[in-house]
Scaffold this motif. Structure first.
Motif, mmCIF file in Angstrom:
data_model
loop_
_atom_site.group_PDB
_atom_site.id
_atom_site.type_symbol
_atom_site.label_atom_id
_atom_site.label_comp_id
_atom_site.label_asym_id
_atom_site.label_seq_id
_atom_site.Cartn_x
_atom_site.Cartn_y
_atom_site.Cartn_z
ATOM 1 N N VAL A 180 0.826 -1.205 0.000
ATOM 2 C CA VAL A 180 0.000 0.000 0.000
ATOM 3 C C VAL A 180 0.860 1.255 0.000
ATOM 4 O O VAL A 180 2.055 1.215 0.304
ATOM 5 C CB VAL A 180 -0.947 0.015 1.222
ATOM 6 N N ILE A 181 0.214 2.378 -0.341
ATOM 7 C CA ILE A 181 0.904 3.662 -0.389
ATOM 8 C C ILE A 181 -0.046 4.746 0.090
ATOM 9 O O ILE A 181 -1.264 4.670 -0.131
ATOM 10 C CB ILE A 181 1.378 3.968 -1.833
ATOM 11 N N ASN A 182 0.480 5.744 0.766
ATOM 12 C CA ASN A 182 -0.275 6.937 1.122
ATOM 13 C C ASN A 182 -0.157 7.956 -0.002
ATOM 14 O O ASN A 182 0.948 8.241 -0.485
ATOM 15 C CB ASN A 182 0.260 7.555 2.414
ATOM 16 N N LEU A 183 -1.293 8.535 -0.422
ATOM 17 C CA LEU A 183 -1.274 9.510 -1.500
ATOM 18 C C LEU A 183 -0.509 10.777 -1.134
ATOM 19 O O LEU A 183 -0.043 11.502 -2.019
ATOM 20 C CB LEU A 183 -2.706 9.866 -1.913
ATOM 21 N N LYS A 184 -0.386 11.046 0.144
ATOM 22 C CA LYS A 184 0.370 12.220 0.570
ATOM 23 C C LYS A 184 1.784 12.199 0.000
ATOM 24 O O LYS A 184 2.389 13.254 -0.244
ATOM 25 C CB LYS A 184 0.417 12.274 2.101
ATOM 26 N N ASP A 185 2.304 10.995 -0.231
ATOM 27 C CA ASP A 185 3.670 10.859 -0.742
ATOM 28 C C ASP A 185 3.795 11.252 -2.208
ATOM 29 O O ASP A 185 4.912 11.475 -2.695
ATOM 30 C CB ASP A 185 4.159 9.411 -0.568
ATOM 31 N N VAL A 186 2.666 11.307 -2.929
ATOM 32 C CA VAL A 186 2.730 11.601 -4.363
ATOM 33 C C VAL A 186 1.913 12.834 -4.768
ATOM 34 O O VAL A 186 1.967 13.252 -5.929
ATOM 35 C CB VAL A 186 2.265 10.376 -5.194
ATOM 36 N N PRO A 188 0.799 17.029 -4.270
ATOM 37 C CA PRO A 188 1.490 18.268 -3.897
ATOM 38 C C PRO A 188 1.608 18.391 -2.386
ATOM 39 O O PRO A 188 0.663 18.075 -1.656
ATOM 40 C CB PRO A 188 0.578 19.349 -4.486
ATOM 41 N N LYS A 189 2.755 18.833 -1.902
ATOM 42 C CA LYS A 189 3.044 18.834 -0.467
ATOM 43 C C LYS A 189 2.037 19.640 0.342
ATOM 44 O O LYS A 189 1.771 19.329 1.507
ATOM 45 C CB LYS A 189 4.453 19.365 -0.230
ATOM 46 N N GLU A 190 1.490 20.687 -0.257
ATOM 47 C CA GLU A 190 0.583 21.556 0.492
ATOM 48 C C GLU A 190 -0.828 20.976 0.611
ATOM 49 O O GLU A 190 -1.656 21.475 1.380
ATOM 50 C CB GLU A 190 0.517 22.935 -0.153
ATOM 51 N N MET A 191 -1.128 19.908 -0.113
ATOM 52 C CA MET A 191 -2.492 19.364 -0.113
ATOM 53 C C MET A 191 -2.782 18.571 1.150
ATOM 54 O O MET A 191 -1.981 17.750 1.588
ATOM 55 C CB MET A 191 -2.714 18.484 -1.342
ATOM 56 N N THR A 192 -3.947 18.831 1.740
ATOM 57 C CA THR A 192 -4.405 18.109 2.925
ATOM 58 C C THR A 192 -5.525 17.153 2.548
ATOM 59 O O THR A 192 -6.057 17.191 1.426
ATOM 60 C CB THR A 192 -4.923 19.080 3.994
ATOM 61 N N LEU A 193 -5.899 16.293 3.481
ATOM 62 C CA LEU A 193 -7.025 15.390 3.244
ATOM 63 C C LEU A 193 -8.295 16.180 2.975
ATOM 64 O O LEU A 193 -9.084 15.826 2.094
ATOM 65 C CB LEU A 193 -7.200 14.456 4.439
ATOM 66 N N ASP A 194 -8.508 17.257 3.724
ATOM 67 C CA ASP A 194 -9.699 18.084 3.500
ATOM 68 C C ASP A 194 -9.675 18.718 2.110
ATOM 69 O O ASP A 194 -10.725 18.872 1.472
ATOM 70 C CB ASP A 194 -9.799 19.174 4.569
ATOM 71 N N ASP A 195 -8.474 19.089 1.640
ATOM 72 C CA ASP A 195 -8.360 19.637 0.280
ATOM 73 C C ASP A 195 -8.776 18.592 -0.753
ATOM 74 O O ASP A 195 -9.498 18.896 -1.709
ATOM 75 C CB ASP A 195 -6.918 20.068 -0.001
ATOM 76 N N LEU A 196 -8.314 17.373 -0.556
ATOM 77 C CA LEU A 196 -8.663 16.295 -1.481
ATOM 78 C C LEU A 196 -10.164 16.028 -1.457
ATOM 79 O O LEU A 196 -10.799 15.830 -2.500
ATOM 80 C CB LEU A 196 -7.889 15.024 -1.125
ATOM 81 N N LYS A 197 -10.729 16.014 -0.250
ATOM 82 C CA LYS A 197 -12.176 15.815 -0.120
ATOM 83 C C LYS A 197 -12.945 16.902 -0.874
ATOM 84 O O LYS A 197 -13.873 16.606 -1.636
ATOM 85 C CB LYS A 197 -12.581 15.834 1.350
ATOM 86 N N GLN A 198 -12.541 18.152 -0.702
ATOM 87 C CA GLN A 198 -13.230 19.259 -1.367
ATOM 88 C C GLN A 198 -13.059 19.191 -2.875
ATOM 89 O O GLN A 198 -13.991 19.488 -3.635
ATOM 90 C CB GLN A 198 -12.714 20.592 -0.839
ATOM 91 N N THR A 199 -11.896 18.756 -3.322
ATOM 92 C CA THR A 199 -11.665 18.613 -4.760
ATOM 93 C C THR A 199 -12.596 17.568 -5.360
ATOM 94 O O THR A 199 -13.129 17.743 -6.466
ATOM 95 C CB THR A 199 -10.200 18.222 -5.033
ATOM 96 N N LEU A 200 -12.808 16.464 -4.637
ATOM 97 C CA LEU A 200 -13.747 15.447 -5.093
ATOM 98 C C LEU A 200 -15.176 15.985 -5.134
ATOM 99 O O LEU A 200 -15.930 15.713 -6.080
ATOM 100 C CB LEU A 200 -13.673 14.219 -4.186
ATOM 101 N N ILE A 201 -15.558 16.738 -4.119
ATOM 102 C CA ILE A 201 -16.902 17.332 -4.092
ATOM 103 C C ILE A 201 -17.078 18.287 -5.267
ATOM 104 O O ILE A 201 -18.103 18.268 -5.972
ATOM 105 C CB ILE A 201 -17.146 18.057 -2.752
#
Length: 328
Positions: A180-186, A188-201
């Motif tokens: 397995v891999i954490n997406l945080k590793d790939v 952009p460094k400034e992106m948070t989980l909440d940012d990813l969630k909002q991007t999906l929304i």
């Protein structure tokens, strides 16, 4: 399409919420996002005890919850984002996982992450898995849901799902311990989980003209809480629903060697018990064995049996806690 961002990090709540939405909105398309605090989510057809490190899970207060869909066990924590699509059954091929993973893949590809669907139901980056997906059909609807490892604690993930395969022999589905891999590793460094969630929304709002944000009402939350108390927080659902299995374990304690064999029926009820060892007993061990028949393979029920007798008469100088370890 209703877009719902769950207000809770409680695994009982969010897994119950999926079932609640299935029956509350039988014709609505739904996109649900949620983040659970430390928990293990097991597939509907799995033997829970064979999937988890029970001592570790108990010591670290990790919730264990059975979901409605099949597939393998997964670990959730606050670094893991979960998504769930609810659509009318018949609109899509039940075994095709591609349609409802496309929005996730598009968002990641737009962020220059080379994510893709591989095999039947996994999303990978460079051969490493960051998302597993599962499905179910019920009440005229289909639910496809999946995990997104963003910044999950990999060491806990490994420890919580670690189990001695020699203890259990059953026909339940075993979880695939993939790399397995954490997406945080790939990402952009400034992106948070909440940012990813909002991007999906934002992606769902942009690509689905009828989409709208829906906030759970007080009535919704109360009904979900009722479902939790009746089902999702119960031993009967999370552990007892497991299929028929055989359990074996052995321990070495000062009183001697103790080996346990159990046959457990679907529903968690102990059908047969046999205890072996080189301990010294003043009473026939068969008198203790029979007391476990008909009880649940549940440490609380096992403890109650042990507390009803003088265990030293069966094993010599032992404590109840020592005997309990052989049932884990």
């Amino acid at each position: 399409m209703m877009i719902i961002d769950s207000p809770s990090n409680d695994a009982y709540f969010n897994i119950a919420l999926e079932e609640y939405l299935l029956y509350k909105y039988p014709t609505e398309s739904i996109f649900l996002l949620y983040v659970n605090s430390s928990s293990i989510i097991v597939g509907k057809f799995q033997n829970t005890l064979a999937e988890i490190n029970l001592d570790y899970v108990s010591e670290n207060k990790i919730k264990v919850v059975r979901r409605m869909s099949g597939g393998g066990a997964v670990y959730h924590d606050l670094g893991n984002l979960n998504f769930s699509f609810h659509n009318l059954l018949g609109e899509n091929d039940f075994m095709d996982f591609s349609q409802f993973t496309k929005p996730v893949l598009k968002v990641l590809n737009d962020l220059n992450v080379p994510a893709k669907l591989e095999g039947r139901n996994d999303l990978l980056v460079d051969g490493k898995k960051f998302s597993g997906n599962a499905k179910l059909s019920r009440n005229g609807k289909m639910i496809q849901h999946g995990t997104i490892l963003f910044d999950s604690n990999m060491s806990i993930l490994g420890d919580a799902l670690k189990i001695n395969p020699l203890k259990y022999n059953d026909k339940a589905i075993k979880s695939n311990r993939a790399r397995v891999i954490n997406l945080k590793d790939v990402l952009p460094k400034e992106m948070t989980l909440d940012d990813l969630k909002q991007t999906l929304i934002d992606e769902m709002l942009k690509t689905n003209a009828s989409s709208f944000i829906y906030e759970l009402s007080t009535e919704d939350i109360e009904d979900v809480q009722k479902l939790i108390s009746e089902k999702y927080a119960t031993w009967d659902w999370n552990f007892g629903f497991s299929p028929k299995y055989s359990f074996q374990n052995a321990i070495k304690i000062p009183a001697g060697f103790i080996e346990l064999h159990l046959d457990v029926l679907r529903g968690g009820t102990i059908e047969k018990v046999k205890i072996f060892g080189d301990f010294f007993a003043s009473k026939p061990i068969e008198e203790l064995e029979v007391l476990f028949i008909g009880k649940n393979h549940n440490l609380n029920d096992i403890r109650a049996v042990l507390e009803s007798v003088d265990v030293t008469e069966f094993f010599g100088k032992v404590t109840i806690d020592e005997i309990l370890t052989v049932f884990k």
